[in-house]
Design a protein around this motif. Structure first.
Motif, short mmCIF file in Angstrom:
data_model
loop_
_atom_site.label_atom_id
_atom_site.label_comp_id
_atom_site.label_asym_id
_atom_site.label_seq_id
_atom_site.Cartn_x
_atom_site.Cartn_y
_atom_site.Cartn_z
N LEU A 8 71.63 87.28 64.96
CA LEU A 8 70.80 88.39 65.76
C LEU A 8 70.38 89.56 64.84
O LEU A 8 69.05 89.62 64.95
CB LEU A 8 71.85 88.98 66.97
CG LEU A 8 71.09 90.35 67.57
CD1 LEU A 8 70.07 89.86 68.57
CD2 LEU A 8 72.26 91.00 68.28
N TRP A 54 71.03 82.15 67.10
CA TRP A 54 70.09 81.54 67.74
C TRP A 54 69.64 80.18 67.29
O TRP A 54 69.04 79.42 67.78
CB TRP A 54 68.88 82.40 67.48
CG TRP A 54 69.03 83.89 67.86
CD1 TRP A 54 69.18 85.06 67.22
CD2 TRP A 54 69.09 84.23 69.32
NE1 TRP A 54 69.56 85.85 68.10
CE2 TRP A 54 69.28 85.62 69.16
CE3 TRP A 54 69.05 83.71 70.54
CZ2 TRP A 54 69.69 86.34 70.61
CZ3 TRP A 54 68.97 84.30 71.58
CH2 TRP A 54 69.25 85.71 71.66
N PHE A 75 65.22 83.68 72.77
CA PHE A 75 65.07 84.62 71.64
C PHE A 75 63.80 85.55 71.86
O PHE A 75 63.78 86.68 71.61
CB PHE A 75 65.07 83.89 70.08
CG PHE A 75 65.09 85.00 69.20
CD1 PHE A 75 66.06 86.17 69.28
CD2 PHE A 75 64.46 84.76 67.90
CE1 PHE A 75 66.17 87.08 68.24
CE2 PHE A 75 64.62 85.33 66.91
CZ PHE A 75 65.51 86.57 66.97
#
Length: 277
Positions: free
Chosen positions: A224, A235, A252
């Protein structure tokens, strides 16, 4: 120059409203710069690549003092894959080497720097360090390898007189490559997403970290932001996917839009007190 100034002002602005105004202006400047470079503002302008997870200090205001992430080193082939991908997309932003470790503990650092500077000559390379291992010899070899500037945090709860002796021995030209910041235990600091107790707990009005900064940890995880110590919010992983595949994932992209508006859905964001310039 703008980033240097922002770094120095980051913790010095006490008025929350004024800080948020300055932060907005900073990101407007960054967006304009990205628009000129890439033709879009939906692009990161800084990437942090962690080549080692090892740190020699246990500062009270850092999660390293409480939680062990192990002693790991990024594989050279993984590092090269990241740099090669950045070259393929015409990346011109900054490259930094830090997360929660001391980058100078990686003896391969110069080799990494030489490779990335050769592939990405238009990118600025910045090293964030505690300065404990920054000797004249290492300073010279790192500059020769491609470092443009050093951001040295002086942890005043355990001072290192040796660093200041080294710093004062440098010429004005070489000193200009080093930006200093002194931190005390009582300094206005980040809670690291709730992992560290801080006196000042103002939750920020919005956050530009995910929209402007990519963080790749030592294992290749695309996490993140620099506040995600454990890398719980991943992600993707650059071993299996490309940087841009991860960057363009719908969830995202939504998070980036939301955090810039001050809409925080992740638990770590709800507890974050870090100023984001």
């Amino acid at each position: 120059m703008i980033k240097r100034l922002a770094y120095k002002l980051n913790r010095s602005i006490k008025n929350t409203d004024f800080y948020n105004v300055m932060s907005r202006m900073y990101y407007l400047y960054i967006d304009l710069d990205k628009l000129l470079k890439y033709g879009t503002t939906d692009m990161f302008d800084e990437i942090s690549i962690e080549t080692t997870s090892v740190c020699n200090r246990k500062c009270s205001y850092c999660p390293v003092s409480k939680y062990d992430r192990g002693q790991h080193f990024m594989e050279m082939e993984l590092f090269k894959k990241v740099i090669d991908e950045l070259k393929s997309i015409g990346y011109k932003g900054d490259i930094v080497h830090h997360f929660y470790a001391e980058p100078l503990l990686d003896k391969r650092l110069e080799k990494f720097l030489e490779y990335e500077k050769n592939k990405l000559p238009n990118s600025k390379v910045r090293i964030y360090t505690n300065g404990d291992f920054l000797t004249k010899k290492r300073f010279k070899s790192l500059v020769s390898a491609g470092v443009d500037s050093f951001y040295v945090t002086l942890h005043m709860e355990k001072e290192n007189p040796g660093f200041m002796k080294f710093y004062n021995s440098l010429s004005n030209k070489n000193q200009s490559k080093i930006i200093l910041r002194r931190l005390y235990p009582e300094s206005l600091l980040s809670s690291r997403g709730g992992l560290v107790e801080v006196k000042h707990k103002e939750i920020k009005k919005f956050c530009g970290f995910p929209s402007h900064n990519v963080v790749i940890d030592v294992h290749g995880n695309f996490v993140l932001c620099c506040e995600d110590y454990f890398g719980k919010n991943k992600w993707g992983n650059v071993k299996k996917e490309s940087i841009m595949e991860i960057w363009n994932k719908k969830r995202f992209r939504k998070l980036r839009r939301d955090t810039m508006k001050g809409k925080f859905e992740l638990d770590i964001c709800k507890h974050c007190t870090n100023k984001d310039i």
